[in-house]
Design an enzyme around this catalytic site. Structure first.
Site, short mmCIF file in Angstrom:
data_model
loop_
_atom_site.label_atom_id
_atom_site.label_comp_id
_atom_site.label_asym_id
_atom_site.label_seq_id
_atom_site.Cartn_x
_atom_site.Cartn_y
_atom_site.Cartn_z
N ASP A 171 0.82 -26.23 37.16
CA ASP A 171 1.78 -26.53 38.22
C ASP A 171 1.00 -26.92 39.47
O ASP A 171 -0.19 -26.62 39.61
CB ASP A 171 2.68 -25.33 38.50
CG ASP A 171 1.90 -24.09 38.89
OD1 ASP A 171 0.87 -23.79 38.24
OD2 ASP A 171 2.28 -23.41 39.85
N GLU A 178 1.66 -20.81 38.99
CA GLU A 178 0.63 -20.23 39.85
C GLU A 178 0.95 -20.43 41.33
O GLU A 178 0.83 -19.51 42.13
CB GLU A 178 -0.74 -20.83 39.51
CG GLU A 178 -1.93 -20.02 40.08
CD GLU A 178 -2.34 -20.41 41.49
OE1 GLU A 178 -3.05 -19.61 42.12
OE2 GLU A 178 -1.96 -21.48 41.98
#
Lengths: 464, 464
Positions: free
Chosen positions: B91, B156
């Protein structure tokens, strides 16, 4: 007048996203379309319509955008009749569903007699009410009691760019035959009692930019070793006003007109139900407890509002960013006899001082992007008298004689340039929520307002 | 290894807008697609791949969004070889062209040996470098010197939701055979000298909401009589940190570990060219003038950054609005031995105190939305030794032994849960600009980094 037709047009007009605030080409195209719709409507009334080219808006980034044309229109030129010129605007504040609107902001939606939508009360509804009044005489095949002119612009929410220039230019042309100017771009102070407005505050809009670099930083990788622009900016913005609403910029109150005993009595006469006002505003507590203090702080004292910050993280969620360049935006509402350039100087000196105390390595730039004068009317004028009579006829009551805390710079421009009487005759109720996410006009206000304008034409003809 | 193939895949991965920060369904779909692409790539390597369902994220407004599945993959299970588990995330932070990107953030663009694009260095590039290293052995038809496992997540940047739970659950399963954990989610401290990271700061993210009402106000109609939420909020945010970077929240430094003489000497050994660091950061002046002070304030002292405000006017132009409800966002980077719940209490008490002094009629709500522990490694461990040797082989130099000012919570999670050695082995150069509008990874770092991981496998096998 056919209110159904009137509402159909209001629905059509509200559907146009004529936002002049965001400098975006798409929205300018919508504004052009809006002005075209209005011009067609006026031509259908039989008016002679000019769409006057207004040139381009220069943006700070060097780009330019077209300014929508200004409508100058006229209907009748009988030298025996007074000529009344109506000013209105068809641009609106930004509005998006996700800002918190319950209804779609660009779909006129009626709920309990309230017509919701961006621009309904500010200012598309009142413009159409005036058109409704004119068309009523035509529908009844009656002569208009007055000559009517229209000045309709599309940049009011962005500071009426190009309008003052046009008024100057047409002073000896379009405006030479104008006897009275009527503006209907503000609100009553109550839900039920109509009002006449005899003064507005001005406005000076400031942007303070603090820059470290153009790119943002990661707060893990740079947090702790930078003068962060946001820390500088909140310190600057935090130095402007205290929690009692008092502006902390040195000298800012120096030129505010002193309150006289006569003036004090005018506030006592206003029919304002504080409790209802507080409830309709959905505010738990105001800064002041008495009607007089409240009205004075809305009408005749300056105020400072912080509007927001450009360049910082503004979306939902949690982003760990150190914004590299941020722009704080605030404005000061001005009252007689504050001077715009003095205010500009005071603000800049104050922010320079606060910033220098921080010893920051960032760059600060302050600019005043808008400076609009306050305005006070002569309420002993013929058209104020005619409006009072028309209000009595339609609503059966005396109007509240009020001021408006917001800024309608065109009043001052007309008064200063063509030197004719300017009157502000609002139609909307106090809870209309212009600029908010629940802007509406009541169906009742819209219809009675259309009647009021028609009655005003008749009274003006009598007084002339 | 085929660097061309590697770059093609990086281009393909960067093109996926796998933003986990903005809680929007469209972006979650992109995240799902991203995890699918990675799973396919790993399967093509011959790995056994599990896409573990991670459930839903509950949003503050009551809605919920799917969390992308977490990839657990393995390649080889020879009991004679050590098992190294690589952690990475796919991400990214939000990125839009209009934020100030010169190149399109989702189109990998090479300029002067720099590969620009969101996610290139944080963390898609390093994940692919590890995959490149593994595939090199396969391309050469050589046995992998180590057993390899992968944990790859997609949340994250939003706080690694669901990951800790999974690690707990798989402690005796997937992770039972893991000997070492390698994370490559941070940067060197220089442009040319590789580094090994042995500590990170934690983070506590706060939101402070000030509300008058849900709708905004017009600053003309209400300016002067309200406790304006923005005035309250800038006062609150302005009370957090002074212009020297010192946090003003009482007690916040109480549990910060004291600096020892031995620790001081470690900062002196770091090869940091202050002038180059300043230039590459494009910062005129840092808060500190010496290398030691700078590093300590990045690595071992807490810092407070103000990220932005939600609910206020943030667009270009001049809107005359009084925001009715605003949310200020800031975070504190945490260091040993600060305690998250103590920090939370100190922040809330401080803001309560500042707000109560203002005697405002608005409502204030403070919440800590993220609390992540700091982490310190054991650098006498086998894998740190192997990494040092591999760096010597590939780069011909000793690494800088550094800490990282940002937060990689997974380090602490692995260390605390599966109790195996955790190492952070960064590939990117100091000027990679993760989270900024010019994120990039150098082509050289990407290729040498892939080699470094391959050399590390060989050294690990030797030490075992």
């Amino acid at each position: 007048m056919d209110p159904i037709v009137g509402r159909m047009t209001l629905k059509e007009w509200v559907a146009v996203e004529s936002d002049s605030v965001q400098p975006v080409l798409r929205l300018r195209r919508e504004l052009l379309r809006m002005m075209g719709l209005a011009a067609d409507r006026l031509r259908n009334l039989g008016a002679r319509v000019d769409l006057v080219d207004a040139g381009f808006q220069q943006l700070p980034d060097g780009q330019s955008l077209p300014i929508p044309p200004i409508i100058l229109a006229e209907l009748g030129n009988d030298p025996k009749k007074p000529t009344v010129c109506f000013y209105g605007h068809l641009d609106v504040q930004p509005a998006r569903q996700e800002d918190g609107w319950v209804t779609d902001p660009h779909t006129l939606t009626e709920v309990d007699g309230k017509l919701y939508g961006r621009g309904t009360t500010d200012n598309k509804g009142p413009v159409l009410a005036w058109i409704n009044a004119v068309s009523t005489f035509r529908a009844l095949d009656e002569d208009l009691p007055v000559n009517v002119k229209f000045v309709i612009e599309g940049m009011e929410e962005a500071g009426s760019l190009a309008l003052e220039e046009l008024v100057q230019k047409e002073k000896a042309g379009f405006f030479s035959s104008v006897d009275y100017i009527v503006i209907s771009d503000n609100l009553w102070i109550s839900r039920r009692t109509p009002a006449l407005t005899c003064g507005t505050r001005g406005n000076s809009y400031f942007m303070v930019e603090v820059k470290c670099r153009d790119q943002d930083f990661h707060s893990g990788t740079f947090g702790g070793i930078l003068n962060e622009p946001m820390a500088d900016l909140v310190a600057l913005l935090g130095s402007l006003v205290d929690s009692s609403g008092r502006i902390l910029i040195p000298g800012i109150y120096d030129h505010v007109a002193p309150v006289t005993e006569e003036e004090k009595r005018t506030y006592e006469a206003i029919d304002l139900d504080l409790e209802e006002y507080r409830n309709s505003s959905q505010v738990k507590k105001f800064l002041f407890d008495t009607k007089e203090e409240l009205l004075m702080h809305l009408w005749r004292y300056p105020s400072l509002s912080i509007h927001g910050i450009e360049g910082a993280f503004h979306e939902p969620g949690a982003k760990t960013v150190i914004p590299g360049r941020v722009i704080g935006k605030f404005s000061i509402r001005l009252v007689p006899h504050m001077n715009i350039s003095v205010v500009e100087k005071q603000v800049k000196q104050h922010l320079d001082y606060i910033f220098s105390k921080r010893n920051s390595s960032n760059q600060m730039t302050v600019s005043m992007t808008l400076g609009l004068h306050p305005w006070v009317a002569n309420i002993r004028d013929n058209q104020y008298l005619a409006a009072k009579r028309a209000i009595k006829t339609v609503f059966g009551t005396e109007p509240d004689m009020i001021r408006d805390g917001s800024t309608i710079p065109i009043a001052k421009i007309f008064q200063g340039t063509i030197r004719k009487s300017v009157m502000m005759l609002p139609l909307g109720a106090v809870d209309d929520g212009e600029h908010s996410q629940k802007e509406k006009i009541n169906r009742w206000n819209y219809i009675e307002g259309s009647k009021l304008f028609a009655a005003f034409f008749l009274e003006m003809a009598k007084l002339h």
